[in-house]
Design an enzyme around this catalytic site. Structure first.
Site, PDB file in Angstrom:
ATOM      1  N   CYS B 183      -5.815   4.420  -4.433  1.00  0.00           N
ATOM      2  CA  CYS B 183      -4.527   3.950  -3.899  1.00  0.00           C
ATOM      3  C   CYS B 183      -4.213   4.733  -2.628  1.00  0.00           C
ATOM      4  O   CYS B 183      -3.701   4.198  -1.652  1.00  0.00           O
ATOM      5  CB  CYS B 183      -3.393   4.180  -4.905  1.00  0.00           C
ATOM      6  SG  CYS B 183      -3.672   3.505  -6.554  1.00  0.00           S
ATOM      7  N   HIS B 187      -2.451   4.258   1.098  1.00  0.00           N
ATOM      8  CA  HIS B 187      -1.012   4.492   0.909  1.00  0.00           C
ATOM      9  C   HIS B 187      -0.612   5.956   0.888  1.00  0.00           C
ATOM     10  O   HIS B 187       0.305   6.341   0.172  1.00  0.00           O
ATOM     11  CB  HIS B 187      -0.551   3.807  -0.377  1.00  0.00           C
ATOM     12  CG  HIS B 187      -0.661   2.305  -0.327  1.00  0.00           C
ATOM     13  ND1 HIS B 187       0.088   1.545   0.543  1.00  0.00           N
ATOM     14  CD2 HIS B 187      -1.442   1.438  -1.024  1.00  0.00           C
ATOM     15  CE1 HIS B 187      -0.225   0.263   0.364  1.00  0.00           C
ATOM     16  NE2 HIS B 187      -1.150   0.170  -0.564  1.00  0.00           N
ATOM     17  N   CYS B 235      -3.988  -4.845  -6.046  1.00  0.00           N
ATOM     18  CA  CYS B 235      -4.535  -3.718  -5.288  1.00  0.00           C
ATOM     19  C   CYS B 235      -5.853  -3.264  -5.915  1.00  0.00           C
ATOM     20  O   CYS B 235      -6.813  -2.991  -5.200  1.00  0.00           O
ATOM     21  CB  CYS B 235      -3.537  -2.553  -5.241  1.00  0.00           C
ATOM     22  SG  CYS B 235      -2.351  -2.666  -3.876  1.00  0.00           S
TER      23      CYS B 235
END
Lengths: 210, 274
Positions: B183, B187, B235
């Site tokens: 992730c 991000h 995602c």
């Protein structure tokens, strides 16, 4: 429940995060608590070409599963980088350049290896997701450095070609926890595709160098 | 707009159409500017409202083998309390013995109150393209809408709630799969974008607040409401991981982590998404 057993925590290879987790949850730990790896495995299921083996992490992935400021340093970093270097395979025929037009298509294509993708189709490189390349392509991402004028600015000396090939093959040779996929090492792109991307970066006629 | 390809086609198509419709010079803007304009054109109207109404009807309708409504479902603030409940999820539920997000709690209530089979209730949480919204999508839109303006306050009192946060945080940094993506790959830095689309830095409060408070969201490029679990799972797909299971510990852990990061932000869901 769902706390991390401290014994498994200490044994985990993701040292820094695991230790943080241990410190904050040790008091909560219960005997039957599943380990982090067990919790992850039970949270996924195989689908299409994406099998559960994709959750098995190699040494680099384990060591780099931490915030950027906790990336390995010193001997730990050196070991990962040396291993990456040792695994680089240079073109068998010594020829670095394919077709820049094919390379452009690879740079533009984001598909490949998702469970929603057709495994019969060639994988893309998706370079534009993160890099600026040809100046007239405005839809580029900024996670990676700009590669505008790549070959024009750097020339095509042997060391530059070897460096760029290595960077595409396994970027961790140069940055221990690079965000960039290991396009060669992980089998995302074929040798021919990598040559095509090389041509897109270096060919004087390539839009990258206009 | 030339040479677009790959997974971003639908969004770029929508962007192009909107750009033309409003006479915007697309080349000078990021996606987000375009979508901000689109949101402005809508004013206070969000197409999600229709789906919120469907959700409200579903909430009140007697359904399932027990022919009961969901109106006595306990979303954390007591049976039948909907207002403000979403802003405090995920949380630990003693009756279920685990931390649940809204979607897994809804499945729990469908099973306990309405008598649905658990596997059946969770079998197809998200609608396919062109299909009517799923029950969970409609219900999520309705319940999230009833927390509008309520500050996010995801609890961290119970040990299991703290464990969910830690699991989510640790997973956020997990690198795996052929592309080594976590992730955090996309991000964990501020002001970055993928292609033209801005990437929220979910490790920073400002971006995390904005992201968390606007899910579920009406996804313009898909013409329907998508839920927070859908967002997590999609995602994971792009990370080249296997399928993230609906209601899994990782899904709930990630949502808990983001919710805690978004502490204090007034809820503003369903949002309008690209």
């Amino acid at each position: 429940m769902r706390t991390f057993g401290w014994v498994k925590c200490v044994g985990a290879a993701v040292l820094s995060t695991a230790l943080v987790s241990c410190a904050s949850t040790a008091a909560d730990a219960q005997a039957q608590a599943p380990s982090f790896d067990d919790a992850v495995k039970s949270s996924f299921k195989e689908r299409g070409q994406a099998g559960m083996d994709r959750l098995n992490r190699n040494a680099m992935q384990l060591a780099c599963s931490v915030p950027a400021d906790q990336s390995p340093t010193g001997d730990a970093a050196k070991a990962i980088q040396e291993q990456a270097q040792a695994r680089v395979v240079f073109p068998a025929d010594g020829e670095y350049f394919g077709d820049w037009k094919a390379g452009e298509k690879i740079a533009q294509t984001g598909k490949g290896m998702q469970y929603s993708d057709d495994p019969a189709e060639p994988n893309g490189g998706n370079c534009y997701a993160c890099h600026q390349m040809a100046p007239d392509e405005i839809a580029y991402g900024t996670l990676g450095p700009s590669l505008k004028g790549y070959g024009k600015l750097r020339g095509t000396s042997d060391p530059m070609l070897q460096y760029t090939w290595t960077r595409l093959w396994n970027s961790h040779v140069y940055n221990v926890c690079s965000h960039m996929p290991r396009f060669g090492d992980a089998g995302i792109l074929t040798e021919q595709q990598l040559k095509d991307v090389m041509a897109y970066l270096f060919d004087p006629k390539s839009p990258v160098n206009q | 707009m030339k040479k677009m390809s790959g997974m971003r086609w639908p969004a770029l198509l929508a962007l192009t159409i909107m750009g033309c419709a409003s006479g915007v010079v697309v080349a000078q803007q990021s996606d987000d500017d375009i979508f901000a304009e689109y949101r402005e054109m809508f004013g206070d109207d969000n197409p999600a409202e229709l789906i919120e109404w469907q959700g409200e009807d579903l909430w009140k309708e007697a359904r399932g083998p027990k022919q009961a409504s969901l109106e006595q479902c306990d979303l954390g603030l007591g049976p039948g309390v909907v207002d403000g409940a979403y802003a405090q999820l995920p949380r630990f539920f003693a009756d279920a013995g685990r931390v649940m997000d809204l979607e897994s709690r809804l499945v729990y209530c469908m099973v306990e109150l309405q008598g649905f089979d658990k596997a059946e209730a969770a079998a197809k949480p998200y609608s396919g393209r062109g299909e009517e919204p799923s029950a969970l999508e409609a219900l999520s839109a309705f319940i999230a809408g009833r927390s509008k303006g309520t500050p996010v306050a995801v609890p961290q009192d119970h040990p299991a709630e703290r464990a969910a946060f830690e699991l989510g945080k640790q997973f956020f940094y997990l690198r795996a799969g052929p592309h080594d993506f976590s992730c955090a790959t996309c991000h964990s830095q501020s002001g970055k974008r993928i292609r033209l689309q801005a990437l929220p830095n979910l490790t920073a409060s400002e971006d995390a607040r904005k992201a968390f408070s606007t899910w579920p969201g009406y996804r313009i490029s898909q013409g329907t409401v998508r839920t927070m679990e859908w967002r997590m799972g999609d995602c994971a797909r792009q990370q080249r991981l296997p399928e993230m299971k609906f209601g899994s510990d990782v899904a709930i852990g990630l949502i808990t982590y983001l919710g805690v990061m978004a502490e204090g932000e007034p809820m503003d869901a369903p949002g309008l998404k690209r």
